[in-house]
Enzyme design. Structure first.
Site, PDB file in Angstrom:
ATOM      1  N   TYR A   1       0.826  -1.215   0.000  1.00  0.00           N
ATOM      2  CA  TYR A   1       0.000   0.000   0.000  1.00  0.00           C
ATOM      3  C   TYR A   1       0.858   1.263   0.000  1.00  0.00           C
ATOM      4  CZ  TYR A   1      -4.051  -2.931   1.201  1.00  0.00           C
ATOM      5  OH  TYR A   1      -5.044  -3.869   1.205  1.00  0.00           O
TER       6      TYR A   1
ATOM      7  N   LYS B   1       4.257 -15.211   2.715  1.00  0.00           N
ATOM      8  CA  LYS B   1       4.198 -15.984   1.466  1.00  0.00           C
ATOM      9  C   LYS B   1       5.650 -16.244   1.080  1.00  0.00           C
ATOM     10  CE  LYS B   1       2.049 -17.753  -2.134  1.00  0.00           C
ATOM     11  NZ  LYS B   1       1.441 -19.092  -2.016  1.00  0.00           N
TER      12      LYS B   1
ATOM     13  N   ASP C   1      -1.982 -18.233   1.878  1.00  0.00           N
ATOM     14  CA  ASP C   1      -3.067 -18.964   1.206  1.00  0.00           C
ATOM     15  C   ASP C   1      -3.589 -20.089   2.102  1.00  0.00           C
ATOM     16  OD1 ASP C   1      -0.478 -19.853   0.780  1.00  0.00           O
ATOM     17  OD2 ASP C   1      -0.806 -20.537  -1.268  1.00  0.00           O
TER      18      ASP C   1
ATOM     19  N   ASP D   1      -5.214  -7.237   5.824  1.00  0.00           N
ATOM     20  CA  ASP D   1      -6.441  -6.589   5.360  1.00  0.00           C
ATOM     21  C   ASP D   1      -7.429  -7.651   4.859  1.00  0.00           C
ATOM     22  OD1 ASP D   1      -8.258  -4.729   4.546  1.00  0.00           O
ATOM     23  OD2 ASP D   1      -7.048  -3.878   2.932  1.00  0.00           O
TER      24      ASP D   1
ATOM     25  N   ASP E   1     -11.111  -9.335   6.782  1.00  0.00           N
ATOM     26  CA  ASP E   1     -12.463  -9.326   6.191  1.00  0.00           C
ATOM     27  C   ASP E   1     -13.026 -10.745   6.217  1.00  0.00           C
ATOM     28  OD1 ASP E   1     -12.352  -6.610   5.623  1.00  0.00           O
ATOM     29  OD2 ASP E   1     -13.174  -6.858   3.606  1.00  0.00           O
TER      30      ASP E   1
END
Ligand code: NAD
Length: 362
Positions: A141, A189, A221, A245, A249
């Site tokens: 970001y 990752k 993942d 983030d 959710d």
């Protein structure tokens, strides 16, 4: 106690949910004999429309001088033009950076009364009580990017992390885990991304200082899958910005709705009480699809206000009282539409806020 709280209502449902959280903070102040001063400031889409910038200087100044900041959400379709010189989300990202709010703490706690509101099975949800700590001021970001207008053939974002950025957030997560059940999952990752290999190396070094801590490194993942397969097996989870983030959710469905989850963003700055100058907001966005209908669930913002009392004002008893008031309203069986099922009494945003205020008065 006297405390100064800046309110950034923002866009969409932001003003609706922060309005209710403010009422609850005022009720807590009345019950426990405090004086809270509220200072409404502009940020996001409305600030672009009215002041020509998503983050006015006056807002940054007011936030720096506050004891804590309460935020609704920013953004909406009106400001979605990718070629616009400014966007609501830019203001929020810039504020997090300005105030050096490097850790976003997102507790995901199942209220047993809401098991039926979740899309997941009861046996999967039993015992869910975890905290996700999301790195907030680094990663993709904030890394270098290129986006050369509509005719562009290619565009890129860069996931950039430095050692100190990883170290401070992993240390905060480890301290949090040591104060809970001494279990930490670090998400990365590392099988593909260079920034994730650095993350895992630094995390491993930092966590060597915590011999009593049970640590697992989980690929993002796989974590997306484990979170809905065995959520109760996690306690504290630490992840870089983008992964955190997305995972939170997903994790919101463990609590029944996006509208239920609070968050606290903390950093290095201290307020007039010597406590962290934090920014408190629900994890959801501005929900333009339901804005103005008075059906938004205010609990995520009200529970963020409880975190504000705890972390930035040091008022543990008051924070616990707000959380107990939310629980007692849920026990009454009253629901906003996002968490209701057949036969339950459905109420709007303001009535729900009033019920929490009433419950807090006792
Ligand atoms: P969203 O979180 O706003 O909404 C996702 C879904 O959840 C929608 O169906 C919405 O109605 C529902 N929802 C969200 N909060 C709710 C609540 N309190 N009660 C009941 N239902 C609720 O995500 P989105 O639709 O992807 O994004 C909308 C806008 O919000 C975008 O402009 C996005 O950039 C912005 N956004 C802002 C923030 C922030 O300010 N921190 C965070 C995320 C998204």
């Amino acid at each position: 106690m006297d405390a100064k709280i800046v309110v950034l209502a923002g866009d969409g449902i932001g003003p609706e949910v922060t309005g209710e959280a403010r009422k609850v903070l005022e009720a807590a102040a009345r019950r426990f004999g405090h004086t809270f001063t509220f200072d409404g400031q502009m940020m996001g889409g409305r600030a672009i429309d009215e002041l020509g910038t998503s983050l006015p200087e006056a807002t940054v100044d007011a936030c720096r001088q506050a004891d804590a900041i309460l935020l609704g959400a920013v953004g909406g379709p009106k400001w979605d033009n990718p070629n616009a010189p400014d966007r609501p989300e830019r203001g929020l990202l810039a504020l997090r950076k300005e105030l050096s709010l490097f850790a976003n703490i997102r507790p995901v706690k199942l209220h047993p009364q809401l098991i039926a509101a979740s899309t997941l099975k009861e046996e999967v949800l039993q015992g869910v009580d975890l905290v996700v700590i999301r790195e907030l001021t680094g990663g993709v970001y904030f890394g270098p990017r290129q986006e050369a207008g509509e005719a562009a053939f290619e565009a890129y974002d860069t996931m950039l992390y430095t050692r100190p950025e990883i170290e401070r957030v992993v240390r905060l997560a480890a301290d949090t885990a040591m104060a809970r059940s001494k279990k930490l999952a670090s998400v990365d990752k590392a099988n593909v991304l260079a920034s994730s290999r650095l993350w895992r190396r630094v995390a491993t070094e930092v966590l060597a200082d915590y011999p009593g801590l049970q640590v697992e490194h989980v690929l993002v993942d796989a974590m997306a899958m484990h979170l809905i397969r065995r959520p109760a097996s996690f306690d504290v989870i630490v992840a870089e910005n983008l992964f955190g983030d997305i995972l939170t959710d997903e994790a919101s469905m463990l609590a029944g709705s996006m509208g239920m989850l609070p968050s606290a963003s903390l950093g290095e700055l201290r307020n007039s009480r010597g406590l962290p100058l934090g920014l408190y907001e629900p994890i959801h966005g501005s929900a333009p699809d339901i804005a103005g209908k008075s059906i938004a669930n205010p609990f995520g913002t009200i529970l963020s206000a409880a975190m504000l009392l705890r972390h930035s004002l040091g008022l543990e008893q008051e924070a616990a009282a707000v959380e107990a008031a939310v629980d007692s309203v849920l026990n009454e069986g009253v629901r906003t539409p996002d968490i209701a099922h057949t036969g339950q009494e459905v109420v709007g945003t303001q009535v729900m806020g009033d019920l929490v205020v009433q419950a807090l008065a006792y």
